[in-house]
Write an enzyme that holds these catalytic residues in place. Sequence first.
Site, PDB file in Angstrom:
ATOM      1  N   ASP A  35      13.101  -7.626  10.223  1.00 12.56           N
ATOM      2  CA  ASP A  35      12.092  -8.615   9.880  1.00 12.56           C
ATOM      3  C   ASP A  35      11.184  -8.026   8.806  1.00 12.56           C
ATOM      4  O   ASP A  35      11.322  -6.869   8.427  1.00 12.56           O
ATOM      5  CB  ASP A  35      11.324  -9.067  11.116  1.00 12.56           C
ATOM      6  CG  ASP A  35      10.557  -7.937  11.786  1.00 12.56           C
ATOM      7  OD1 ASP A  35      10.410  -6.867  11.169  1.00 12.56           O
ATOM      8  OD2 ASP A  35      10.112  -8.129  12.930  1.00 12.56           O
ATOM      9  N   SER A  36      10.279  -8.829   8.306  1.00 13.02           N
ATOM     10  CA  SER A  36       9.467  -8.394   7.162  1.00 13.02           C
ATOM     11  C   SER A  36       8.252  -7.586   7.571  1.00 13.02           C
ATOM     12  O   SER A  36       7.613  -6.953   6.729  1.00 13.02           O
ATOM     13  CB  SER A  36       8.994  -9.619   6.380  1.00 13.02           C
ATOM     14  OG  SER A  36       8.048 -10.353   7.147  1.00 13.02           O
ATOM     15  N   PHE A  55       4.872 -10.854  10.903  1.00 11.56           N
ATOM     16  CA  PHE A  55       4.411 -11.365  12.199  1.00 11.56           C
ATOM     17  C   PHE A  55       3.569 -10.326  12.922  1.00 11.56           C
ATOM     18  O   PHE A  55       2.514 -10.637  13.487  1.00 11.56           O
ATOM     19  CB  PHE A  55       5.612 -11.770  13.061  1.00 11.56           C
ATOM     20  CG  PHE A  55       5.231 -12.295  14.416  1.00 11.56           C
ATOM     21  CD1 PHE A  55       4.815 -13.613  14.569  1.00 11.56           C
ATOM     22  CD2 PHE A  55       5.271 -11.483  15.537  1.00 11.56           C
ATOM     23  CE1 PHE A  55       4.449 -14.104  15.824  1.00 11.56           C
ATOM     24  CE2 PHE A  55       4.911 -11.962  16.791  1.00 11.56           C
ATOM     25  CZ  PHE A  55       4.503 -13.279  16.929  1.00 11.56           C
ATOM     26  N   ASP A  63      17.090 -13.894  18.067  1.00 14.88           N
ATOM     27  CA  ASP A  63      16.653 -12.588  18.571  1.00 14.88           C
ATOM     28  C   ASP A  63      15.488 -12.823  19.503  1.00 14.88           C
ATOM     29  O   ASP A  63      14.764 -13.813  19.358  1.00 14.88           O
ATOM     30  CB  ASP A  63      16.213 -11.667  17.432  1.00 14.88           C
ATOM     31  CG  ASP A  63      14.770 -11.938  17.014  1.00 14.88           C
ATOM     32  OD1 ASP A  63      13.870 -11.207  17.477  1.00 14.88           O
ATOM     33  OD2 ASP A  63      14.532 -12.894  16.250  1.00 14.88           O
TER      34      ASP A  63
END
Length: 377
Positions: free
Chosen positions: A94-95, A98, A268
């Site tokens: 993920d980046s 979040f 996920d």
Amino acid sequence: MTTENFGFKVLARDGAARQGEISMPRGVVRTPAFMPVGTAGTVKAMYMDQVKELGADIILGNTYHLMLRPGAERVARLGGLHEFGGWKGPILTDSGGFQVMSLAQLRKLNEHGVTFRSHIDGKAYEMTPERSIEIQGLLDSDIQMQLDECVALPSPEKNTERAMELSLRWAERCKVAFGDQPGKAMFGIVQGGDIARLRERSAEALKAMDLKGYSVGGLAVGEPQEVMLDMLEVVCPILPTEKPRYLMGVGTPDDILKSVARGIDMFDCVMPTRAGRHGLAFTRFGKVNLRNARHAEDHRPLDPQSDCPASRDYSRAYLHHLVKSGEALGAMLLTWNNLAYYQYLMKGIRAAIADGKFSDFTAETTEGWARGDMPAL
């Protein structure tokens, strides 16, 4: 078969549900797929060999946690996340967005990016779209996410729209930073909260960017399941049929069944691993709480029909004892059981779509959950 390029092929359809394959140099991912979460380079309480043997083709790594500890540059010096963590198949990262929005302290967000302080030691960091892609490149992940701003729901419409538009501009910058990497992919993330017109706007704009795949973010963050499904019904028909679709952070087995029915290919969630560490098992009978006293003298296994040793070879009484005693083995066995059940579910979903019997499979599976656990002794 593995390929030098990133590719996705739909092999079968049943209504909106799709069964297919994502091909990458490091392996093939059978879809619909559930990705065990390896937050800090480890799927908690599991050996990587176990994760593979359960049927997982791909795992997830978390950019935020890995950039803080041990550090992306260190992982790169040690050969990348695959070599560092002992997982040879594809990895999605993920980046970090979040976690920056939810965990980090003293955030300051603007057009350029976001500055924040680590939740570990208070050290200051800056995350921009370009830096997020750079970190994911240092980790050497196979599928990378754009940096986005995810708002908590409920959120005022004006704030949700601002965050969605910012995420679109960041997607353009991430696309430029990612460049042309034939064996890898960068996914855009559809945002827009629980507002249909914003979700439509985000999906259409990302579609026009012609990315290799698309994620749906900002859901499963506390809103009712019906809202999540409504947003999927808005977004999925817009997204290209020839590209994979990933619903981030989802979810329960029921969420997965209903999202597959609406066209989602990838999932996920920390739920199966986190639940296992807290005494909760996922089974064909639904959820089983091993903390309950009813299991204290139950010699039966969790599921005698399971192929997983944790589910089949250990008594409920023993699992209850381990959980109540706080023994590490309890978390290990229940995590093993839970990931085995999730992969069993995904295997069944794929086979049912291929056979054109997905609705029958869904009905049979949900009936099993509704019947509940085997009666107490």
